[in-house]
Design an enzyme around this catalytic site. Structure first.
Site, PDB file in Angstrom:
ATOM      1  N   ASP A  15       0.848  -1.185   0.000  1.00  0.00           N
ATOM      2  CA  ASP A  15       0.000   0.000   0.000  1.00  0.00           C
ATOM      3  C   ASP A  15       0.890   1.244   0.000  1.00  0.00           C
ATOM      4  O   ASP A  15       2.111   1.146  -0.176  1.00  0.00           O
ATOM      5  CB  ASP A  15      -0.955  -0.021   1.194  1.00  0.00           C
ATOM      6  N   LEU A  16       0.315   2.397   0.213  1.00  0.00           N
ATOM      7  CA  LEU A  16       1.081   3.651   0.173  1.00  0.00           C
ATOM      8  C   LEU A  16       2.176   3.719   1.235  1.00  0.00           C
ATOM      9  O   LEU A  16       3.166   4.420   1.066  1.00  0.00           O
ATOM     10  CB  LEU A  16       0.144   4.846   0.342  1.00  0.00           C
TER      11      LEU A  16
END
Length: 129
Positions: A15-16
């Site tokens: 994810d980020l």
């Protein structure tokens, strides 16, 4: 009997924050189960074609213990906990070195192509006894 499968964490798995997205652990353990069956000498395409039997996940109980991150080298360990005529219960651990990051108990069932219960193929039963 423990089967091991290696997974390298790619950027697309995260994810980020650079942490493995939770659903990707399910992909990792699915790949490991596919290789486990292949290593037993089972051709799942032929099994479907010749015997009309496929495998489906009936249940997953998952524990997310610690995050994996971009560029980690992971190992998925697969062990059989129980087996009946139509199902197999497995424990699958995703590890970084010796640390367990994710653990799942997965129930796999044999079904026909129309979704009805089927007996586990003989080659699977022989390999697991």
């Amino acid at each position: 009997m423990t089967h091991t499968f290696s997974v390298h964490v790619y950027y697309e798995d995260t994810d980020l924050a650079g942490i493995v997205y939770y659903a990707n652990y399910l992909k990792f353990i699915e790949r490991a189960r596919t290789e486990w069956v292949r290593d037993m000498g089972v051709d799942q395409v032929a099994l479907k074609q010749d015997e009309g039997v496929v495998f489906a996940v009936r249940r997953v109980e998952a524990d997310y213990l610690s995050p994996a991150k971009f560029d980690d080298e992971l190992t998925v360990e697969t062990r059989v906990d129980a087996m009946t005529g139509a199902r197999i219960v497995l424990t699958q651990d995703v590890k970084r070195a010796e640390e367990i990051l994710f653990s799942a108990v997965v129930t796999i069932v044999a079904i026909t192509q129309t979704g009805h219960p089927a007996r586990l193929p003989a080659i699977i039963r022989r390999n697991l006894h």
